[in-house]
Design an enzyme around this catalytic site. Structure first.
Site, mmCIF file in Angstrom:
data_model
loop_
_atom_site.group_PDB
_atom_site.id
_atom_site.type_symbol
_atom_site.label_atom_id
_atom_site.label_comp_id
_atom_site.label_asym_id
_atom_site.label_seq_id
_atom_site.Cartn_x
_atom_site.Cartn_y
_atom_site.Cartn_z
ATOM 1 C CE LYS A 84 38.384 45.758 36.443
ATOM 2 N NZ LYS A 84 39.179 44.809 37.248
ATOM 3 C CB SER A 99 38.505 41.269 35.650
ATOM 4 O OG SER A 99 38.969 42.112 36.695
ATOM 5 C CB SER A 101 41.980 41.903 37.770
ATOM 6 O OG SER A 101 41.092 40.818 37.716
HETATM 7 N N1 GLN Z 1 40.838 36.109 37.893
HETATM 8 C C1 GLN Z 1 40.663 36.335 39.289
HETATM 9 C C2 GLN Z 1 39.219 36.120 39.656
HETATM 10 O O1 GLN Z 1 38.474 35.841 38.800
HETATM 11 C C3 GLN Z 1 41.110 37.718 39.661
HETATM 12 C C4 GLN Z 1 40.132 38.776 39.376
HETATM 13 C C5 GLN Z 1 40.561 40.133 39.819
HETATM 14 O O2 GLN Z 1 41.732 40.335 40.162
HETATM 15 N N2 GLN Z 1 39.603 41.034 39.877
HETATM 16 O O3 GLN Z 1 38.825 36.218 40.782
#
Ligand code: GLN
Length: 486
Positions: free
Chosen positions: A80, A155, A179
């Site tokens: 990532k 994400s 994410s």
């Molecule tokens: N969707 C969640 C957020 O927007 C989790 C994001 C993540 O785990 N990086 O904060």
């Protein structure tokens, strides 16, 4: 498409070691596949072809000389783009870091390299990991390989899509509030957020430190274990990392769930949960019951407040973490000689950050500001403590807790982009494990109209062994019908 790409990580390791195939041949196949599908998937931001091929040749030559090679020898891992690789661009999918070349390796990268994994490229994500669909990337969205009109989740959407689309064998994402589990669920593969501290965060560009973990993604549970064992463990460069003791996850790859006690909180099937999702998860629970596990329906009332508490804490931490990007010391610097520092700072941040990141910085700053701190941030922390306490109480009676990973099926690109709250609501079941610091895994359990459904399991801190054991069994008995569209 070459059959080599379908091999599991452990099959690859053994075939490369016995010289049935060469690491170079396999890596070339990965890049052929990447070139074939990337215009439709867009899982990668940067490819590291030179580094990968050089490493593959080095591994092949060491094997020919009968030298020892590591536990991931020759296996391609996608990373990532918020995890730093020395001398490689690390953008966090943001204009702010578009030209940032990392001067050092994250600890996980050091560990992957020392086990002879091959770093294949940096994957697309929501900007600074803020999102649930990968649509907040400033380099364009990633598409779901099972339905190109739909999001891969986020994400870590690029990390999951690249594994699902057979562009790489395994990958790393980060999981702050779901994410890794969300995109694993939406792409029909496996993702696990480990116990807080199990994996060093050194070299992970921070979104919300107290919640996040670098997390593995794979097409099967055994590969996930191989990757986890390579990167886990205490690290002096991250004071929150912990000594995980003697969890031997490989020994948990046995199809035996007899005597496992499962709690099913009704709050995980709340308003907004799609009926097909509930049905699929209940079928998975029945399957486990048939295999010798027992389950009880339970109530965990504090879970109702998890989402609100998570977003206040995550945004507060984000607003503080992202304050460093001023264009003077860090991040995008416009040609701003004619402005005073404060105007230059604002202009750099205005151009460098996308709309969702700005929204979160503003909300986080608000939640932390004098006069509101007690009402928002402190209250959210109190709720977090209640959630932790309620879960530890439940874990006195149950080995694990089961529910859906995502309340809905993968949605269409654009469908939730204009309504931030609707996007946040998708994280209702995943944020719990981050607030509590406990491990959680998502495993594919079913499908509906060709779209995957994931079941989520949570266990007490440092009980990844229980998750792996039950995930492995589910994988043996449930084979959702999924078909790649690339
Ligand atoms: N969707 C969640 C957020 O927007 C989790 C994001 C993540 O785990 N990086 O904060």
């Amino acid at each position: 498409m070459s059959r080599i790409l379908e091999l599991s990580a452990s099959e690859l390791v053994s075939k490369i070691r016995t010289q049935e195939i060469t690491a170079e041949e396999y890596v070339n196949k990965c890049y052929e596949r990447i070139k074939e599908v990337e215009d439709r998937i867009h899982a990668f931001i940067t490819l590291t072809e030179n580094i990968a091929l050089e490493k593959a040749q080095e591994i092949d030559s060491r094997i020919r000389k009968n030298e020892k090679v590591g536990s991931l020898s020759g296996v391609a891992v996608a990373i990532k783009d918020n995890i730093c690789i020395n001398d490689v661009r690390t953008t966090c999918a943001s204009k702010m870091l578009e030209n940032f070349i990392s001067p050092y390796n994250a600890t996980v990268i050091e560990r992957l390299k020392s086990q002879d994994a091959i770093l294949i490229g940096k994957t697309n994500m929501d900007e600074f990991a803020m999102g649930t669909s990968t649509e907040h990337s400033q380099f364009g969205p990633t598409h779901n390989p099972l339905d190109l009109d739909r999001v891969p989740g986020g994400s870590s959407g690029g990390s999951a899509a690249s594994v699902a689309a057979l562009e790489t064998t395994i990958s790393l994402g980060s999981d702050t509030g779901g994410s890794v589990r969300c995109p694993a669920s939406f792409c029909g593969i496996v993702g696990m957020k480990p116990t807080y501290g199990l994996i060093s965060r050194y070299g992970l560009i921070a979104y919300a430190n107290s919640l996040e973990q670098i997390s593995p993604i794979a097409r099967n549970v055994a590969d996930l274990v191989l990757l986890t064992e390579c990167i886990a463990g205490q690290d002096n460069k991250d004071s929150t990392s912990i000594d995980s003791g003697t969890q031997n996850l490989k020994n948990c790859l046995v199809d035996d769930v007899s005597g496992v006690k499962i709690g099913v909180p009704e709050e995980l099937f709340g308003i907004g949960t799609d009926e097909v999702v509930s049905k699929a998860v209940w079928e998975a629970i029945s399957k486990l019951e048939g295999l010798g596990a027992t389950f009880s329906k339970i109530k965990l009332e504090s879970l109702e407040y998890a989402l609100a508490s998570y977003y206040i804490i995550a945004m507060s931490e984000a607003s503080s973490n992202l304050a460093r990007y001023d264009g003077l010391r860090y991040g995008l610097r416009l040609d701003d000689e004619n402005y005073d520092w404060s105007t230059a700072y604002s202009r750099n941040r205005d151009v460098g950050f996308g709309a969702e990141v700005k929204r979160r910085i503003m909300l986080g700053t608000f939640a932390l500001s004098a006069g509101y701190y007690n009402e928002y941030y402190l209250k959210a922390q109190r709720v977090r403590t209640l959630i932790k306490q309620e879960l530890s109480k439940a874990f006195k009676d149950f080995d694990l807790i089961i529910g859906p990973t995502m309340p809905i099926l993968p949605f269409r690109l654009g469908e939730k982009l204009l309504d931030p709250l609707e996007m946040y609501m998708c994280d209702v079941d995943t944020v719990i494990a981050n607030l509590a610091g406990i491990p959680a895994i998502s495993v594919p359990c079913s499908s509906s109209q060709g779209l995957p459904i994931g079941v989520q399991m949570m266990a007490p801190a440092l009980r990844e062994d229980v998750l792996i054991k039950v995930a492995f069994s589910l994988e043996q008995h449930l084979k959702p019908d999924l078909e790649l569209k690339v």
